[in-house]
Design an enzyme around this catalytic site. Structure first.
Site, PDB file in Angstrom:
ATOM      1  N   ASP A   1      59.952  23.216  22.739  1.00 28.57           N
ATOM      2  CA  ASP A   1      58.834  22.617  22.014  1.00 28.57           C
ATOM      3  C   ASP A   1      58.515  21.244  22.577  1.00 28.57           C
ATOM      4  O   ASP A   1      57.367  20.905  22.867  1.00 28.57           O
ATOM      5  CB  ASP A   1      59.227  22.489  20.531  1.00 28.57           C
TER       6      ASP A   1
ATOM      7  N   ASP B   1      56.800  25.900  12.686  1.00 28.09           N
ATOM      8  CA  ASP B   1      57.713  24.885  12.188  1.00 28.09           C
ATOM      9  C   ASP B   1      58.305  25.296  10.864  1.00 28.09           C
ATOM     10  O   ASP B   1      59.513  25.210  10.652  1.00 28.09           O
ATOM     11  CB  ASP B   1      56.976  23.556  11.986  1.00 28.09           C
TER      12      ASP B   1
END
Lengths: 468, 256
Positions: free
Chosen positions: A258, A386
């Site tokens: 990420d 997330d």
């Protein structure tokens, strides 16, 4: 039958979930949202969870127009409120996941593994197990990377239909199939007898309303609730089908990915964000949780009536607002303006027609819409990936920790603090940031530390009833 | 054990704290963040102290009972000192945060005062401390079993709940006292807080002789409450007026 389908979880929903966790402010127009859809790449079940999300940077250019100081003040003044606007959904998602894990034993039962993690962890030696989990994590991450790159390529070459179709299929699967399984397991746990007809009605209603809310328009709270529910469902699937060491490794590697994908200049997510910005486009709403409604562009685009009214209203705002109410009963084609009114208007200010060009010009003026918008309405967005990975971490902590509730609570607090720090960085840097690295790092550190160090200590204290 | 035990112990332990949270903290996002950050700091202090204890235990003979108990007592004392050290660190962080908030505000004053932050930080520490002590016990009350069947005290859950409640209150008052001492450079206030904390933890060493641990803790809590009230601007006169529901009169407002 359920085993088969469970084992071969389609890639689509997983990919959907792997949307990069994008975290970004919605100070700017809606144009800056960008979602990352990694899932639509393949039909197989790879779970590319690229949590990194393309967070579209808000149109920075527009921000510069405002006074910078004032902007900073506003961002930080409302910073605390935005943090809470994200704390609440993240907490809710985690609560749903932990409650399900603790009550429904289905999600902690080992029923095989996904085909993306082919190596088993039931090996004789620790070394073999470690090797298998590393291989599993490597396969999963490479699938995610391939998916992400495919997505960027699709987006660059404007294959919007493919992406759209991918998203819709993923949400269909999540809203109908996974929630059906979830409902079935909850009924089994509480020994509730239920007939297929009622279940069909319930799932049908749930799914259709979900599709409408997520992909089209709906009340904000309902849309948020659906996004939280599908994130929780996805997280539960991961908790069930990922073996232990593999899950922790995947969490660690994906936060690194990420970080790289969103911040590196050649990162796929960053390229996606920049392409979207160049084209001044918005991202699809199905993959990002937003704390406020972005309705201006949607309304104007999808409803030609409203579009006409909006453009007419904004252009003729000063003219005769009172007259409009008189003609409410006029035909819809008028847009509320009768012939008489139009003649009056023509006499006063000359013939002015609303042309597509003028409408486009009005729509393209973002600052007008900004000033009418209450600054408190500006929200912040967080990618669904997330939510999923935070919930996977907390869910795994509650499922497998020896410290049980202490570990769960510690991971929960760690993730919230990580989110708080990420939002602080967002307020400082004002660009799309990866939301996974800090939270997942804190979460992992606290999980292992609490489980191995704190729990024996607390056990001994509770045994002697000492208090610290 | 029954559901009644579960709910009873939960509300004894966390009821007052929940009330404090709902009425004074939940409305303001900044206070919620300070609360969670306070909980985080307490957690880190616990982590470090259990690391030290763990190393000590692994380095010693596990079969030696008195030694293990001694190590545990050492662990408790060390943990108390580390908690207070982290409270000081949190004070430093909040001081810096106030400067930042002042710089960013429109009218030059911070939206939250250091006294409010002290209170919220205290509640944060207390809630996390209480949660870590009590949550696993509460989970066990939902399962089957008989308390004290092997000859231990039958009041285990009840006394744990009361002890947790008093600790949450104590942490709140200690937060106010500690921050006040740091603000005004009164080191004796800070030492008083540390000594009180050590005393309360020390008194729990005589459990299951509950009169030796609960009674002193509640007395200390009353003392700390009165002291914190006086430091926050309260006085006997204020209290009298409040109890008589008087609103008039030029009485100084107690700091919120």
């Amino acid at each position: 039958m359920s085993e088969e389908s469970e084992e071969s979880v389609p890639l689509l929903p997983l990919q959907q979930e792997s949307l990069a966790s994008a975290l970004f402010n919605t100070d700017q127009n809606d144009n800056s949202e960008r979602r990352r859809h990694d899932n639509s790449e393949r039909r197989r079940n790879d779970n590319p969870e690229s949590e990194t999300n393309g967070q579209p940077q808000n149109n920075i250019q527009q921000v510069v127009e405002q006074d910078e100081e004032e902007d900073e003040e506003l961002t930080l003044k409302y910073g605390a409120k935005h943090v809470i606007m994200l704390f609440v959904p993240v907490t809710l998602c985690m609560v749903v996941v932990v409650a399900t894990i603790k009550s429904v034993s289905f999600y902690t039962r080992k029923d095989g593994q996904l085909i993306y993690t082919p190596f088993t962890e039931e090996t004789e030696t620790v070394g073999q197990r470690a090797l298998n989990s590393i291989l599993n994590a490597a396969i999963m991450i490479s699938v995610i990377i391939v998916m992400t790159i495919l997505l960027v390529v699709l987006y660059k070459y404007r294959c919007y239909k493919v992406i759209h179709g991918w998203l819709i299929i993923s949400s269909l699967l999540l809203l109908f199939f996974f929630s059906f399984i979830y409902l079935g397991e909850v009924f089994k746990t509480y020994n509730v007898a239920m007939d297929y007809i009622t279940v069909a009605l319930m799932i049908w209603n749930f799914g259709v309303v979900g599709m409408i809310c997520i992909h089209w328009k709906g009340p904000l709270r309902l849309q948020q609730a659906y996004l939280i529910m599908i994130s929780a469902l996805m997280a539960l699937v991961f908790i069930k089908y990922l073996p232990e060491w593999t899950a922790w490794l995947i969490l660690a590697v994906i936060s690194v990915y990420d970080l790289v994908a969103v911040l590196c200049p050649k990162g796929p997510l960053r390229m996606l964000v920049e392409t979207a910005q160049e084209r001044n486009e918005t991202l699809f709403p199905a993959l990002i949780y937003s704390s406020t409604m972005i309705w201006l562009v949607n309304m104007a685009e999808e409803d030609p009536e409203a579009q006409r009214k909006a453009s007419k209203n904004s252009t003729y705002d000063k003219q005769a607002p009172a007259n409009q109410t008189q003609n409410e009963d006029a035909e819809a084609d008028d847009g509320g303006f009768s012939q008489e009114w139009q003649q009056q208007r023509d006499n006063r200010i000359g013939p002015i027609e609303s042309t597509p060009e003028s409408r486009a010009a009005v729509q393209a003026l973002p600052s007008n819409s900004q000033t009418s918008e209450d600054p408190e309405e500006r929200g912040v967005k967080l990618g669904l990936g997330d939510f999923i990975f935070y919930s996977v971490l907390v869910g795994k902590a509650s499922a497998t920790a020896s410290g049980d509730w202490n570990t769960t609570l510690a991971c929960f607090v760690a993730i919230l603090i990580g989110l708080c720090l990420t939002l602080l960085l967002l307020a400082i840097f004002k660009k799309a940031l990866p939301a996974l690295p800090i939270s997942i790092t804190f979460g992992l550190v606290f999980y292992f530390a609490t489980d191995n160090l704190v729990q024996p200590f607390m056990d001994q204290l509770a045994f002697h009833q000492f208090y610290i | 054990m029954t559901l009644a035990v579960f709910f009873g112990c939960t509300f004894i332990a966390f009821g007052p704290a929940l009330g404090l949270f709902v009425f004074t903290i939940a409305r303001d996002p900044l206070r919620i963040i300070i609360l969670i950050a306070g909980a985080f700091f307490w957690l880190v202090s616990l982590l470090l102290s259990s690391l030290i204890w763990f190393i000590a235990v692994k380095a010693s003979d596990p079969r030696d009972e008195p030694l293990q108990k001694g190590l545990l007592i050492f662990g408790v004392m060390f943990s108390v000192l580390l908690q207070e050290a982290f409270r000081f660190l949190y004070y430093k962080l909040l001081r810096k945060a106030i400067e930042g908030l002042v710089a960013l505000s429109e009218d030059g004053c911070s939206p939250i005062s250091i006294q409010q932050m002290a209170y919220v930080a205290g509640v944060g520490f207390g809630l996390m401390s209480g949660a870590f002590s009590m949550i696993n016990l509460l989970a066990d009350t939902l399962g089957p079993g008989t308390v004290g069947i092997h000859g231990d005290s039958q009041l285990y859950f009840l006394t744990s709940a009361f002890m947790t409640m008093v600790l949450i209150f104590l942490h709140t008052f200690w937060g106010i006292l500690f921050f006040h001492g740091c603000e005004h450079r009164r080191w004796w206030e800070i030492t008083a807080v540390v000594v009180m904390h050590l005393a309360v933890s020390g008194s729990t060493f005589c459990n299951p002789l509950y009169v030796g641990s609960l009674v002193p803790s509640y007395l200390l809590m009353a003392t700390a409450a009165a002291w914190a009230y006086l430091l926050s601007g309260g006085s006997a006169q204020n209290l009298w007026r409040f109890l008589l529901c008087l609103r008039s009169g030029p009485s100084p407002q107690p700091g919120s």
